[in-house]
Design a protein around this motif. Sequence first.
Motif, mmCIF file in Angstrom:
data_model
loop_
_atom_site.group_PDB
_atom_site.id
_atom_site.type_symbol
_atom_site.label_atom_id
_atom_site.label_comp_id
_atom_site.label_asym_id
_atom_site.label_seq_id
_atom_site.Cartn_x
_atom_site.Cartn_y
_atom_site.Cartn_z
ATOM 1 N N ASN A 179 0.820 -1.206 0.000
ATOM 2 C CA ASN A 179 0.000 0.000 0.000
ATOM 3 C C ASN A 179 0.857 1.261 0.000
ATOM 4 N N SER A 207 2.240 1.646 -3.548
ATOM 5 C CA SER A 207 1.212 2.102 -4.481
ATOM 6 C C SER A 207 0.878 3.572 -4.254
ATOM 7 N N GLN A 216 4.358 1.151 -8.042
ATOM 8 C CA GLN A 216 3.926 -0.147 -8.553
ATOM 9 C C GLN A 216 4.376 -0.373 -9.988
ATOM 10 N N TYR A 268 -0.199 -6.317 -4.483
ATOM 11 C CA TYR A 268 -0.507 -5.081 -5.192
ATOM 12 C C TYR A 268 -1.969 -5.079 -5.666
ATOM 13 N N ASN A 269 -2.475 -3.888 -5.876
ATOM 14 C CA ASN A 269 -3.818 -3.724 -6.428
ATOM 15 C C ASN A 269 -3.766 -4.090 -7.908
ATOM 16 N N GLN A 306 -4.652 -1.815 -10.909
ATOM 17 C CA GLN A 306 -3.738 -0.762 -11.323
ATOM 18 C C GLN A 306 -2.662 -1.261 -12.287
#
Length: 803
Positions: free
Chosen positions: A166, A169, A174, A188-189, A192
């Motif tokens: 987080n 990001s 990222q 990771y998200n 994205q």
Amino acid sequence: MCSLETWQPGVPRVLTRDKKAAGCGPALPARPLCSKVLFVDLSPSPKSWTRGPRPQRLPAPDVSAKTSSARRRTDMGPRVGALAGHGLALLSLTAHCSRPRAEGFAQGAPDAGGADLWASANGSLLQGFWCWPASQLPRDRLSALVRRMAALQVLLEAWQLSCLANLASRHGLQEDFALHPPDLLLFYNLSQVREADCRAFTRRAAQGRLQLLANLPDQRGALRHAALACLGGPHPRLRAPDLLLLGALVCDMDPASIVTADPPVLQNLGRCPRLTPAQGAALNALLAGGRTQLGPPGSWTLEGLQALGPLATYISPRLWVQVQEATGLDFFRSVVAACRAGRLGRQDARRFVTSFLESQANAVSSRGAGRSCVRGNITAAMLRDDLFLLRYDCTQLGLCLGSRVLATSLDPLLQQPLPTECQHVVKAKLAQLYPRGLPEDQLRLITSLVYLYSRAEIGQWNITSRDTLVALLASGVALDNQTEAVLQKFLDHNGTVTGALLVAIGGSRLCWMSPQQIQTIRPSEFRLAGALDVSSCPQSRKDVLYAKAREAFSGTSTVASYYRFMRPYLGGAPVEELRHLAQANVSMDIDTFTNLNPRVLQSLSVGNVTTLLGQNAGDLWKARSHPTVSSWLRGLDSSALGSLGLDTSLASPTGPARTTGASPDTTPPSPHLVHTVGLSGKDPEAPTSGSPHAPLGCLPLAMALPSGLLWLLHRSTLGPECTCSRGPRTPAPRTGQPHPSLPDLEATGDLEATGDRDPPSYKPRPSNLPRENGDRAGVWVPLASLVDANKVQGPPPSAPAAT
């Protein structure tokens, strides 16, 4: 310069037993432990290297090898707070007395340009990564930190990786995923990730340890779906390029896809921690088809089988009967030798031996021989033969093994990966040899048999040595429900549970101690044990352990340090504790959140939870199917779910919904954060989430080092250069009632150590007492090794300056 002195009081850490004690290797007696005090000169001087002993870290059995402790290189700046006057930092270490190893420490100040010390930190220090100090880093230094972790292959835990992901990001890092640790990419998200980077991102993420996502089931599922989307959707057959992309994600695929996959799928399966029965059947179907590099079973070679690694232990008896006899015997010999040497786990070896012996049942079976020994009496030399189990089946083992050989050669016998039936035979013969219970010297040798003993049989044992207790309670030896009985035999002989013992047997054993046994642990020993993983404990034990941890760490002087120590034990925290932690802006990671008491979570509002999670609140989406999280979400209405960015279909159809606002609480006292005075620089803007701001120049060492090294003492007068010491300070204003759970120290006065053990317990010291030369006080060592002292920011406006 560095020097070593023997240090007697307290043993802060203990190394785990040798892996052979849990594998098929000889059960080695535990080496004596000695504590070392390492005095490292931190005064400004030219860079040089001095070597001292390094504590050895032994690998645990049946676990993929972890990165060993790297060189502990520490670059210290010219200003080191309270210890600057004498230039000494006291680190409490434990090493094997019999096998000291060299370890280097760098000294000297950063260059004039300001060295990026985060980027040069050693792997051992980085393993103690803590998000709170990292959240204060600018983008370039955070990027250097993440890249350093990748270069050193630092293995972090899930709770560390989720918050680090987080942070990265939030800083837009990222996109540099190719330079980041594969484990970090798992958190990771995924929304994205650009479509153009899909394949590269998935390929690197698939190199990570998927078991880290155990508490994030939705994130793991999303990663699998994203990988398939990169391939253009599910394929009827996984080709070699697809398998290269998927990596360990194949472990989550339908077993049917294994059978039809290209032969390189074997490399993917080798990344799985273990195979399910369905995956094992699919593996055997693939091998039976002859499409792999091994060819059909009749053409298998020793080298080809060895190249399979642990996968070969899943081969079924139906395939072993098709393998050439010489090849099978050679491979059997190599597996037993690897097990005896500790290179192969006992569980894997026993799985193979059981399967192979079943395929050789007709050749080895002694059926029809009656109750007589037909293969000759077993000698001590025979027990060291790698083909022993092919010559004596379990029936003949019981008939041909004499009491004298059993008593004198029990160790080499139990080095053999005995099938379960043979283990029962050995246990029965030991009972005949020792009708009043096994002697203690034999108990250390039967680690592979302990799981067979009942509580009544354990009650006949005499356990007087800590080494014996460690051997019996080490990972993979005694069953969980045998822990209480084994430990009680040690306590009955005036044994005590020390911090070193807790570290040696692991946090999971705490889950199976009785509440009375947990209460016998002294708070000082609990502090020495540090952060133990008790996430697998039942809720009743989590409640008891939380109370014990509160007793041990209640004297911690800052909220940040208190949370760091208490984090593993918050699964037993009451709702009041969680609300106060939320007010303190601790930014709890999602892994810790999923281990909280589900009943307690039901009393938290949306505002409480989002404040508690802080910058990690978005991770609720990744864990929405976790039982703890889903039970809380089901109590929310559609508007509350919408405010969290979650699917409103999760809303409870009936019943009152919890409010989205935070419940009013008493305000906790202001934490006494230690800060630096007199350094140039402007205070940065306080973060909108995360823990309260404190400059990195004087962060507690607890923010970076493992908990066993945290309790640091300094014997000397605090001179005028001690910019980070806890001197008398102006009392912080308090509003509302005192904090019911967080530490409540007097706002004025220093801390005085009480007792002779390390770490000491602390009590408030009246500020009007004079400090004599040599008086002892507890001080936090500033984290000067990880920040350029010339760029440390001054104290936050809200914090009073230390005098």
